[in-house]
Design a protein around this motif. Structure first.
Motif, mmCIF file in Angstrom:
data_model
loop_
_atom_site.group_PDB
_atom_site.id
_atom_site.type_symbol
_atom_site.label_atom_id
_atom_site.label_comp_id
_atom_site.label_asym_id
_atom_site.label_seq_id
_atom_site.Cartn_x
_atom_site.Cartn_y
_atom_site.Cartn_z
ATOM 1 N N THR A 82 0.805 -1.227 0.000
ATOM 2 C CA THR A 82 0.000 0.000 0.000
ATOM 3 C C THR A 82 0.838 1.277 0.000
ATOM 4 N N GLY A 83 2.064 1.214 0.545
ATOM 5 C CA GLY A 83 2.886 2.413 0.648
ATOM 6 C C GLY A 83 2.430 3.364 1.737
ATOM 7 N N ILE A 84 1.490 2.937 2.573
ATOM 8 C CA ILE A 84 0.990 3.800 3.640
ATOM 9 C C ILE A 84 2.031 3.895 4.747
ATOM 10 N N ARG A 85 2.209 5.085 5.309
ATOM 11 C CA ARG A 85 3.172 5.290 6.391
ATOM 12 C C ARG A 85 2.827 4.397 7.577
ATOM 13 N N CYS A 86 3.852 3.881 8.234
ATOM 14 C CA CYS A 86 3.635 2.964 9.360
ATOM 15 C C CYS A 86 2.853 3.651 10.481
ATOM 16 N N THR A 87 3.043 4.967 10.672
ATOM 17 C CA THR A 87 2.310 5.671 11.733
ATOM 18 C C THR A 87 0.812 5.653 11.478
ATOM 19 N N ASP A 88 0.408 5.554 10.206
ATOM 20 C CA ASP A 88 -1.014 5.437 9.875
ATOM 21 C C ASP A 88 -1.476 3.991 9.923
ATOM 22 N N VAL A 89 -0.577 3.071 9.597
ATOM 23 C CA VAL A 89 -0.928 1.649 9.612
ATOM 24 C C VAL A 89 -1.170 1.166 11.041
ATOM 25 N N TYR A 90 -0.408 1.692 12.011
ATOM 26 C CA TYR A 90 -0.561 1.269 13.402
ATOM 27 C C TYR A 90 -2.028 1.309 13.850
ATOM 28 N N GLY A 91 -2.715 2.379 13.503
ATOM 29 C CA GLY A 91 -4.071 2.563 14.021
ATOM 30 C C GLY A 91 -5.174 2.302 13.020
ATOM 31 N N ILE A 92 -4.855 1.715 11.867
ATOM 32 C CA ILE A 92 -5.869 1.537 10.835
ATOM 33 C C ILE A 92 -6.922 0.519 11.279
ATOM 34 N N THR A 93 -8.189 0.819 10.995
ATOM 35 C CA THR A 93 -9.295 -0.039 11.424
ATOM 36 C C THR A 93 -10.045 -0.593 10.218
ATOM 37 N N ARG A 94 -10.932 -1.543 10.487
ATOM 38 C CA ARG A 94 -11.740 -2.145 9.430
ATOM 39 C C ARG A 94 -12.617 -1.105 8.730
ATOM 40 N N GLN A 196 -0.759 10.301 -6.109
ATOM 41 C CA GLN A 196 -2.062 10.144 -5.457
ATOM 42 C C GLN A 196 -2.110 8.896 -4.589
ATOM 43 N N LEU A 197 -1.511 7.808 -5.067
ATOM 44 C CA LEU A 197 -1.503 6.570 -4.282
ATOM 45 C C LEU A 197 -0.773 6.753 -2.956
ATOM 46 N N MET A 198 0.270 7.594 -2.957
ATOM 47 C CA MET A 198 1.079 7.793 -1.753
ATOM 48 C C MET A 198 0.603 8.973 -0.904
ATOM 49 N N GLY A 199 -0.284 9.788 -1.464
ATOM 50 C CA GLY A 199 -0.784 10.927 -0.714
ATOM 51 C C GLY A 199 0.208 12.062 -0.607
ATOM 52 N N HIS A 200 1.140 12.163 -1.577
ATOM 53 C CA HIS A 200 2.085 13.278 -1.584
ATOM 54 C C HIS A 200 1.342 14.579 -1.866
ATOM 55 N N THR A 201 1.694 15.626 -1.152
ATOM 56 C CA THR A 201 1.044 16.918 -1.355
ATOM 57 C C THR A 201 1.546 17.602 -2.623
ATOM 58 N N SER A 202 2.727 17.212 -3.100
ATOM 59 C CA SER A 202 3.308 17.828 -4.289
ATOM 60 C C SER A 202 3.961 16.766 -5.159
ATOM 61 N N ILE A 203 3.874 16.947 -6.472
ATOM 62 C CA ILE A 203 4.486 15.995 -7.405
ATOM 63 C C ILE A 203 6.002 15.988 -7.252
ATOM 64 N N THR A 204 6.578 17.075 -6.753
ATOM 65 C CA THR A 204 8.039 17.122 -6.574
ATOM 66 C C THR A 204 8.498 16.099 -5.547
ATOM 67 N N GLN A 205 7.640 15.774 -4.570
ATOM 68 C CA GLN A 205 7.987 14.739 -3.601
ATOM 69 C C GLN A 205 8.118 13.386 -4.290
ATOM 70 N N THR A 206 7.248 13.145 -5.251
ATOM 71 C CA THR A 206 7.256 11.872 -5.971
ATOM 72 C C THR A 206 8.412 11.804 -6.961
ATOM 73 N N GLU A 207 8.728 12.930 -7.582
ATOM 74 C CA GLU A 207 9.774 12.971 -8.602
ATOM 75 C C GLU A 207 11.157 12.631 -8.044
ATOM 76 N N ILE A 208 11.330 12.792 -6.731
ATOM 77 C CA ILE A 208 12.615 12.469 -6.108
ATOM 78 C C ILE A 208 13.003 11.013 -6.385
ATOM 79 N N TYR A 209 12.003 10.125 -6.459
ATOM 80 C CA TYR A 209 12.291 8.705 -6.650
ATOM 81 C C TYR A 209 12.869 8.406 -8.036
ATOM 82 N N ALA A 210 12.620 9.306 -8.989
ATOM 83 C CA ALA A 210 13.142 9.083 -10.336
ATOM 84 C C ALA A 210 14.661 9.018 -10.345
ATOM 85 N N ASP A 211 15.303 9.696 -9.397
ATOM 86 C CA ASP A 211 16.773 9.681 -9.326
ATOM 87 C C ASP A 211 17.315 8.350 -8.828
ATOM 88 N N LEU A 212 16.438 7.489 -8.327
ATOM 89 C CA LEU A 212 16.883 6.218 -7.751
ATOM 90 C C LEU A 212 16.749 5.045 -8.710
#
Length: 222
Positions: A82-94, A196-212
């Protein structure tokens, strides 16, 4: 200026850039309302933005992690799929899961703690299998509410790596999120979809991965 120099000794330049932005906005507002004549924040030093290192798990590393996961396997799989942050996964409910307009695609809808905004996205078939496999009726990972469980989980993840490697690569639960992003990038998922899948507020956050992207992946396009 003295305060900013003192803070720079204990926080990163990225954090200092945020501080400078806050001060600029505050003093611009004060100047606009004629409480002051000139904003003192304009004289503050600028700081170079440093892109944080983002390690992602190789296939071999993931195989070892899952083979050694024990009771934490579903937790690892859910973060990986899912790519969801662990801090959100800890408390996720049904209640966070629903089928969209009666079709068979399962969605997840949560309020992300870090950015204070809603994530409402479809889940992959792999992620759905994990959700349906878990038999808990309320919290998907009820033991994750315990600090004892979290410490044990962190030890389990750490046990899969040489200590120097683990620390130099800054491996943590968030690495599953990086791996999720890289897997989609290498499958040629459009950048705005990954955002959108990761919930990034800006596309620049996602573009960082292109360098990897690994060199082998780049060779396909030559």
């Amino acid at each position: 200026s003295a305060y900013m120099r003192a803070r720079r000794e204990v926080v990163s330049d990225n954090t200092m850039t945020k501080y400078r932005g806050y001060l600029n906005r505050f003093f611009d507002f004060a100047e606009l309302n004629e409480w002051i004549t000139t904003s003192p924040a304009r004289k503050l030093d600028k700081y170079a933005k440093v892109v944080p290192y983002r390690h992602y798990f190789s296939d071999d590393e993931l195989s070892k992690i899952m083979a050694n996961a024990g009771e934490f396997k579903s937790f690892y799989q859910f973060m990986l799929y899912t790519g969801i942050r662990c801090t959100d996964v800890y408390g996720i409910t049904r209640e966070a899961f629903y089928e969209h307009r009666g079709n068979s695609r399962l969605y997840v809808k949560i309020k992300m703690k870090k950015v204070k905004r809603e994530l409402d996205v479809p889940l992959s078939d792999d992620a759905r299998e994990v959700v349906e496999f878990i038999q808990e009726s309320h919290h998907l990972f009820p033991n994750a509410q315990s600090r004892v469980w979290r410490r044990a989980q962190n030890r389990n993840l750490k046990s899969n790596f040489d200590l120097d490697y683990f620390e130099s690569k800054q491996i943590k639960n968030h690495t599953f999120r990086h791996t999720f992003a890289m897997h989609h990038l290498m499958k040629n998922t459009p950048m705005n979809v990954i955002q959108q899948l990761m919930g990034h507020t800006s596309i620049t956050q996602t573009e960082i991965y292109a360098d990897l992207l690994p060199k082998g992946h780049l060779e396909q396009y030559l």
